[in-house]
Design an enzyme around this catalytic site. Structure first.
Site, PDB file in Angstrom:
ATOM      1  N   SER A 104       0.849  -1.186   0.000  1.00  0.00           N
ATOM      2  CA  SER A 104       0.000   0.000   0.000  1.00  0.00           C
ATOM      3  C   SER A 104       0.886   1.238   0.000  1.00  0.00           C
ATOM      4  CB  SER A 104      -0.895  -0.023   1.243  1.00  0.00           C
ATOM      5  OG  SER A 104      -1.654   1.149   1.318  1.00  0.00           O
TER       6      SER A 104
ATOM      7  N   LYS B  47      -1.054  -0.869  -4.438  1.00  0.00           N
ATOM      8  CA  LYS B  47      -2.281  -0.138  -4.081  1.00  0.00           C
ATOM      9  C   LYS B  47      -1.875   1.299  -3.797  1.00  0.00           C
ATOM     10  CE  LYS B  47      -4.926   0.077   0.244  1.00  0.00           C
ATOM     11  NZ  LYS B  47      -5.741  -0.686   1.197  1.00  0.00           N
ATOM     12  N   LEU B  48      -2.592   2.219  -4.405  1.00  0.00           N
ATOM     13  CA  LEU B  48      -2.271   3.634  -4.223  1.00  0.00           C
ATOM     14  C   LEU B  48      -3.408   4.327  -3.478  1.00  0.00           C
ATOM     15  CD1 LEU B  48      -0.457   6.078  -4.886  1.00  0.00           C
ATOM     16  CD2 LEU B  48      -1.739   6.331  -7.026  1.00  0.00           C
ATOM     17  N   LYS B  49      -3.023   5.069  -2.455  1.00  0.00           N
ATOM     18  CA  LYS B  49      -4.007   5.887  -1.744  1.00  0.00           C
ATOM     19  C   LYS B  49      -4.347   7.099  -2.604  1.00  0.00           C
ATOM     20  CE  LYS B  49      -4.184   3.720   2.222  1.00  0.00           C
ATOM     21  NZ  LYS B  49      -5.430   3.223   2.798  1.00  0.00           N
TER      22      LYS B  49
ATOM     23  N   ASP C 118      -7.229   3.202  -3.289  1.00  0.00           N
ATOM     24  CA  ASP C 118      -7.982   3.218  -2.030  1.00  0.00           C
ATOM     25  C   ASP C 118      -8.269   4.664  -1.644  1.00  0.00           C
ATOM     26  OD1 ASP C 118      -9.075   2.848   0.457  1.00  0.00           O
ATOM     27  OD2 ASP C 118      -7.275   2.017   1.390  1.00  0.00           O
TER      28      ASP C 118
ATOM     29  N   ASN D 255     -10.399   5.588   1.026  1.00  0.00           N
ATOM     30  CA  ASN D 255     -10.736   5.779   2.445  1.00  0.00           C
ATOM     31  C   ASN D 255     -11.864   6.803   2.641  1.00  0.00           C
ATOM     32  OD1 ASN D 255      -7.428   5.076   2.926  1.00  0.00           O
ATOM     33  ND2 ASN D 255      -8.898   4.057   4.244  1.00  0.00           N
TER      34      ASN D 255
ATOM     35  N   GLU E 168     -11.259   1.085  -3.939  1.00  0.00           N
ATOM     36  CA  GLU E 168     -11.631   0.714  -2.578  1.00  0.00           C
ATOM     37  C   GLU E 168     -12.271   1.887  -1.840  1.00  0.00           C
ATOM     38  OE1 GLU E 168      -8.256  -0.760  -0.410  1.00  0.00           O
ATOM     39  OE2 GLU E 168      -9.401  -1.039   1.436  1.00  0.00           O
TER      40      GLU E 168
ATOM     41  N   ASP F 153     -14.340  -1.494   2.261  1.00  0.00           N
ATOM     42  CA  ASP F 153     -13.459  -1.725   3.416  1.00  0.00           C
ATOM     43  C   ASP F 153     -14.213  -1.230   4.647  1.00  0.00           C
ATOM     44  OD1 ASP F 153     -11.516  -1.676   5.393  1.00  0.00           O
ATOM     45  OD2 ASP F 153     -10.197  -0.246   4.431  1.00  0.00           O
TER      46      ASP F 153
ATOM     47  N   LYS G 201     -10.677  -7.213   6.905  1.00  0.00           N
ATOM     48  CA  LYS G 201      -9.733  -6.880   7.973  1.00  0.00           C
ATOM     49  C   LYS G 201     -10.311  -7.442   9.258  1.00  0.00           C
ATOM     50  CE  LYS G 201      -7.931  -2.470   6.257  1.00  0.00           C
ATOM     51  NZ  LYS G 201      -8.177  -1.003   6.317  1.00  0.00           N
TER      52      LYS G 201
ATOM     53  N   GLY H 105      -4.722  -4.534   5.553  1.00  0.00           N
ATOM     54  CA  GLY H 105      -3.702  -4.376   6.588  1.00  0.00           C
ATOM     55  C   GLY H 105      -3.950  -3.129   7.395  1.00  0.00           C
TER      56      GLY H 105
HETATM   57  O1  NPG Z   1       0.050  -2.726   4.766  1.00  0.00           O
HETATM   58  O2  NPG Z   1      -0.880  -2.551   6.707  1.00  0.00           O
HETATM   59  C1  NPG Z   1      -0.652  -2.142   5.580  1.00  0.00           C
HETATM   60  C2  NPG Z   1      -1.287  -0.846   5.170  1.00  0.00           C
HETATM   61  C3  NPG Z   1      -2.472  -1.076   4.349  1.00  0.00           C
HETATM   62  O3  NPG Z   1      -3.273   0.922   3.382  1.00  0.00           O
HETATM   63  C4  NPG Z   1      -3.346   0.155   4.299  1.00  0.00           C
HETATM   64  N1  NPG Z   1      -4.142   0.324   5.319  1.00  0.00           N
HETATM   65  O4  NPG Z   1      -7.168   2.037   4.739  1.00  0.00           O
HETATM   66  O5  NPG Z   1      -6.543   0.036   4.348  1.00  0.00           O
HETATM   67  C5  NPG Z   1      -6.334   1.147   4.816  1.00  0.00           C
HETATM   68  C6  NPG Z   1      -5.004   1.448   5.458  1.00  0.00           C
HETATM   69  C7  NPG Z   1      -5.045   1.769   6.907  1.00  0.00           C
HETATM   70  C8  NPG Z   1      -3.903   1.742   7.633  1.00  0.00           C
HETATM   71  C9  NPG Z   1      -6.170   2.057   7.561  1.00  0.00           C
HETATM   72  C10 NPG Z   1      -3.900   1.994   8.975  1.00  0.00           C
HETATM   73  C11 NPG Z   1      -6.165   2.301   8.912  1.00  0.00           C
HETATM   74  C12 NPG Z   1      -5.012   2.264   9.586  1.00  0.00           C
END
Ligand code: NPG
Length: 387
Positions: free
Chosen positions: A146, A172-174, A200, A202, A225, A250, A274, A302
């Site tokens: 990510s 995966k790109l935020k 992603d 969020n 996502e 998610d 998750k 994750g």
């Molecule tokens: O590899 O753990 C990892 C990071 C994956 O991008 C990731 N997690 O929105 O999925 C998500 C994001 C996240 C991380 C969300 C930490 C909340 C806390």
């Protein structure tokens, strides 16, 4: 024959501070360090004998920015609400944890951490690996990474190139409004047409962003996502009609029942599972089973876990319905040093599924002590003490 139920003799809540190797920015904020709650249980077999230890990791963040939970609140609810119920229930096994706590609303991450600790101890007592317990069908799983939001496209591309060089099989790109189409185009050009690629958001977009998000279709993404707020299931269903790229949920998925509804409504074409978000690994398995029966691909998300949570995630992701690479990157993606011995590594783009008894990790206790910021003990009478 080992005993099948256990009494919780003692619980330790340990907070650790883990600096990240680089800041990780998402649409909801930037993190430079993780403040993590670990749960250690000591279980006594109901037939008597030696106590056995188990560890769980709570994935709640320091702030309620990803979901309503946050680490200080998780610690409070464990001490004052969850543990008293659990110890009052008498001898238990891991499968009893969620039903015992079901009358207390919310707090899935805190509940999941307790269930994990009991499960780890139980599996250690039974000499069984988590992968075997789950019925995992693979010994190695593909590893995705990510990538956070970067200030400039050059910085982003340098980061992505580094992960490609590390062998990750999926990027995966935020994204967020203002950092999406151009960045996706640049990354797609860098990694070429064949590297699996997804984004992603969020929850950063709104229902009216369908036309904008449709521009992502030309970059052949695996999925988008969680584009919309977590409670907007109908909005996601409408977006799924508007946009060709599959919509993955998610934050919206907090239980098997809710996942079934989202699928039926056409809002969830792919599911990110998750365990912390859904109240534990056993509910995560139920969501996997449900999605598999409905033909909905799933992958394991994750939460910047340490080697404890990552080991358990690797076992979960070895179940047959996990047909897409998960966010199960090497420990070094986030941490210079992990609290486990032999942390997760990525070899030829894959992670080995742990085979040792328990959730699949061995603690580096000396290092764990150096990152510990507080310890609280709770005995079986509910007496709380600073350790
Ligand atoms: O590899 O753990 C990892 C990071 C994956 O991008 C990731 N997690 O929105 O999925 C998500 C994001 C996240 C991380 C969300 C930490 C909340 C806390």
């Amino acid at each position: 024959m080992s005993a099948t139920v256990w009494t919780i003799e003692h619980v330790e809540l340990r907070r650790i501070a883990m600096p990240l190797v680089t800041p990780f920015r998402t649409s909801f904020g930037s993190q430079t360090e993780r403040d993590i709650l670990l749960v250690r249980v000591e279980l006594m077999p109901s037939g008597g004998g030696e106590t056995i230890e188990g560890w769980g990791e709570c994935v709640a963040l320091a702030e309620p920015s990803y979901s309503p939970e946050y680490v200080e609140g998780a610690q409070h609810v464990v001490i004052h609400h969850l543990l008293p119920r659990l110890t009052a229930a008498g001898p238990i096994e891991a499968a009893d944890v969620a039903p015992t706590l079901a009358k207390l609303h919310g707090h899935p991450m805190a509940k999941a951490a307790l269930e994990m600790a009991v499960l780890d101890a139980q599996l250690r007592a039974q000499g069984q690996s988590f992968a075997t317990f789950l019925g995992a069908t693979r010994t190695h799983i593909p590893s995705g990474v990510s990538v956070g939001i970067h200030d400039t496209t050059d910085e982003l591309l340098a980061a992505v190139q580094g992960y490609v060089d590390d062998g990750y099989v999926r990027i995966k790109l935020k994204i967020e409004p203002g950092s999406d189409i151009d960045q996706v185009a640049a990354v797609r050009e860098l990694i070429g047409p064949d590297t699996p690629f997804q984004v992603d958001a969020n929850t950063a977009y709104r229902r009216t962003d369908g036309t904008h998000l449709r521009r992502l279709d030309e970059y052949d993404l695996l999925l988008i996502e969680q584009p919309l707020p977590e409670d907007d299931i109908i909005g996601h269903a409408r977006l799924a009609d508007e946009v060709a790229t599959p919509i993955c949920l998610d934050e919206s998925l907090t239980s098997a029942a809710g996942t079934a509804d989202a699928i039926e409504l056409g809002a969830c074409e792919i599911a990110n599972i998750k365990p912390g978000r859904v109240g534990g690994y056993l509910e995560a398995v139920r969501i996997h089973d449900l999605c598999r029966a409905k033909g909905v691909p799933v992958w394991c998300g994750g939460m910047l876990e340490t080697g404890i949570g990552r080991a358990a995630n690797a076992a979960l992701a070895a179940l047959p319905g996990f047909t897409l690479p998960g966010d199960i990157s090497a420990s070094t993606r986030f941490y210079a040093q992990d609290i486990v011995i032999d942390p997760i590594t990525v070899v030829d783009g894959h992670v080995r599924v742990p085979t040792i008894p328990g959730l699949g990790f061995e603690l580096d206790r000396a290092f764990l002590d150096t990152v510990t910021t507080s310890r609280i003990g709770i005995d079986r009478h509910g007496t709380v003490a600073s350790l």
